[in-house]
Design a protein around this motif. Structure first.
Motif, PDB file in Angstrom:
ATOM      1  N   SER A  36       0.837  -1.215   0.000  1.00 43.81           N
ATOM      2  CA  SER A  36       0.000   0.000   0.000  1.00 43.81           C
ATOM      3  C   SER A  36       0.866   1.256   0.000  1.00 43.81           C
ATOM      4  N   TRP A  37       1.906   1.262   0.825  1.00 45.78           N
ATOM      5  CA  TRP A  37       2.789   2.442   0.870  1.00 45.78           C
ATOM      6  C   TRP A  37       3.545   2.597  -0.450  1.00 45.78           C
ATOM      7  N   ALA A  69       0.464   4.514  12.056  1.00 43.84           N
ATOM      8  CA  ALA A  69       0.747   3.703  13.252  1.00 43.84           C
ATOM      9  C   ALA A  69       0.088   4.313  14.483  1.00 43.84           C
ATOM     10  N   SER A  70       0.195   5.622  14.602  1.00 49.43           N
ATOM     11  CA  SER A  70      -0.408   6.317  15.743  1.00 49.43           C
ATOM     12  C   SER A  70      -1.939   6.286  15.671  1.00 49.43           C
ATOM     13  N   TYR A  71      -2.485   6.598  14.510  1.00 45.91           N
ATOM     14  CA  TYR A  71      -3.939   6.623  14.342  1.00 45.91           C
ATOM     15  C   TYR A  71      -4.557   5.239  14.526  1.00 45.91           C
ATOM     16  N   SER A  72      -3.813   4.220  14.152  1.00 45.85           N
ATOM     17  CA  SER A  72      -4.311   2.854  14.304  1.00 45.85           C
ATOM     18  C   SER A  72      -4.607   2.559  15.772  1.00 45.85           C
ATOM     19  N   LYS A  73      -3.706   2.957  16.633  1.00 47.26           N
ATOM     20  CA  LYS A  73      -3.901   2.754  18.075  1.00 47.26           C
ATOM     21  C   LYS A  73      -5.025   3.635  18.609  1.00 47.26           C
ATOM     22  N   GLU A  74      -5.091   4.852  18.108  1.00 45.33           N
ATOM     23  CA  GLU A  74      -6.058   5.828  18.625  1.00 45.33           C
ATOM     24  C   GLU A  74      -7.489   5.555  18.149  1.00 45.33           C
ATOM     25  N   TYR A  75      -7.662   5.148  16.895  1.00 44.05           N
ATOM     26  CA  TYR A  75      -9.006   5.030  16.322  1.00 44.05           C
ATOM     27  C   TYR A  75      -9.457   3.593  16.060  1.00 44.05           C
ATOM     28  N   GLY A  76      -8.545   2.627  16.209  1.00 40.43           N
ATOM     29  CA  GLY A  76      -8.935   1.229  16.080  1.00 40.43           C
ATOM     30  C   GLY A  76      -9.015   0.693  14.663  1.00 40.43           C
ATOM     31  N   TYR A  77      -8.540   1.440  13.700  1.00 43.19           N
ATOM     32  CA  TYR A  77      -8.454   0.927  12.331  1.00 43.19           C
ATOM     33  C   TYR A  77      -7.053   0.367  12.137  1.00 43.19           C
ATOM     34  N   SER A  78      -6.924  -0.618  11.280  1.00 47.87           N
ATOM     35  CA  SER A  78      -5.595  -1.187  11.034  1.00 47.87           C
ATOM     36  C   SER A  78      -4.746  -0.185  10.243  1.00 47.87           C
ATOM     37  N   GLN A  79      -3.441  -0.344  10.367  1.00 47.88           N
ATOM     38  CA  GLN A  79      -2.542   0.506   9.576  1.00 47.88           C
ATOM     39  C   GLN A  79      -2.800   0.301   8.089  1.00 47.88           C
ATOM     40  N   LYS A  80      -3.144  -0.893   7.706  1.00 49.28           N
ATOM     41  CA  LYS A  80      -3.434  -1.195   6.295  1.00 49.28           C
ATOM     42  C   LYS A  80      -4.659  -0.428   5.822  1.00 49.28           C
ATOM     43  N   ILE A  82      -5.793   2.366   6.994  1.00 50.03           N
ATOM     44  CA  ILE A  82      -5.418   3.783   6.925  1.00 50.03           C
ATOM     45  C   ILE A  82      -4.526   4.026   5.703  1.00 50.03           C
ATOM     46  N   ALA A  83      -3.565   3.140   5.475  1.00 49.59           N
ATOM     47  CA  ALA A  83      -2.684   3.270   4.296  1.00 49.59           C
ATOM     48  C   ALA A  83      -3.506   3.247   3.013  1.00 49.59           C
ATOM     49  N   ASP A  84      -4.494   2.364   2.959  1.00 43.63           N
ATOM     50  CA  ASP A  84      -5.344   2.283   1.762  1.00 43.63           C
ATOM     51  C   ASP A  84      -6.116   3.580   1.538  1.00 43.63           C
ATOM     52  N   GLN A  85      -6.513   4.245   2.605  1.00 42.76           N
ATOM     53  CA  GLN A  85      -7.257   5.493   2.446  1.00 42.76           C
ATOM     54  C   GLN A  85      -6.334   6.658   2.087  1.00 42.76           C
ATOM     55  N   TYR A  86      -5.095   6.623   2.550  1.00 49.30           N
ATOM     56  CA  TYR A  86      -4.114   7.601   2.056  1.00 49.30           C
ATOM     57  C   TYR A  86      -3.956   7.407   0.542  1.00 49.30           C
ATOM     58  N   THR A  87      -3.866   6.155   0.104  1.00 48.00           N
ATOM     59  CA  THR A  87      -3.752   5.863  -1.323  1.00 48.00           C
ATOM     60  C   THR A  87      -4.969   6.390  -2.075  1.00 48.00           C
ATOM     61  N   GLU A  88      -6.147   6.185  -1.500  1.00 48.41           N
ATOM     62  CA  GLU A  88      -7.390   6.668  -2.128  1.00 48.41           C
ATOM     63  C   GLU A  88      -7.361   8.187  -2.299  1.00 48.41           C
ATOM     64  N   LEU A  89      -6.910   8.899  -1.281  1.00 48.64           N
ATOM     65  CA  LEU A  89      -6.835  10.364  -1.386  1.00 48.64           C
ATOM     66  C   LEU A  89      -5.865  10.787  -2.489  1.00 48.64           C
TER      67      LEU A  89
END
Length: 161
Positions: A36-37, A69-80, A82-89
């Motif tokens: 993803s990255w 990595a930080s948001y994954s812990k804070e919001y409960g979504y996997s890093q993957k 979140i990475a996929d949504q960065y890719t989407e943006l």
């Protein structure tokens, strides 16, 4: 080999097999995250206007990774996820700075609403564009402005702080 040795061998084998499967799954997940990255880096590089812009954009993927990595812990979504949504943006034409500036508000909105995270990203990014709220530039000020605009769109300003 006596009966006791065979017994130990049997239990040792029984303990190792699940560990091997778990390690295999972990390696697969790490490879998927790395892919993803890599996709995000490639999109940023090929979408840049110049080689200099490409270097600046790709350099910000490290910030995305750290935030994921930080948001994954804070919001409960996997890093993957979140990475996929960065890719989407980035696929939607957001720069690295715009993506970094938008992500936290989108995570807050998805968590607060219970809506699918991917749907929130698509809807918020479309709304940001529809109302001309996308900020250009790669400065810290541009990131802060993008955070403000995305919070306005998601109604996260003050609700999820």
């Amino acid at each position: 080999m006596g009966p006791f040795s065979a017994f130990r061998l049997c239990y040792a084998t029984a303990a190792i097999v699940p560990m091997g499967a778990a390690m295999g799954k972990s390696i697969q997940m790490a490879a998927s995250l790395q892919q993803s990255w890599t996709t995000t880096r490639n999109l940023l590089e090929t979408g840049a206007k110049s080689a200099k812009d490409a270097r600046e954009e790709v350099a910000k993927v490290g910030t995305m990774e750290k935030n994921a990595a930080s948001y994954s812990k804070e919001y409960g979504y996997s890093q993957k996820e979140i990475a996929d949504q960065y890719t989407e943006l980035v696929k939607r034409g957001f720069t690295a700075t715009q993506s970094i500036g938008s992500m936290k508000s989108m995570l807050q909105a998805a968590r607060a609403s219970g809506d699918d995270f991917g749907d929130v990203v698509k809807n918020v990014s479309s709304t940001v564009d529809a109302f001309g709220l996308r900020v250009t530039g790669n400065s810290k000020k541009a990131t802060e402005e993008m955070v403000k605009n995305t919070k306005e769109v998601t109604n996260a300003n003050g609700l999820c702080s």
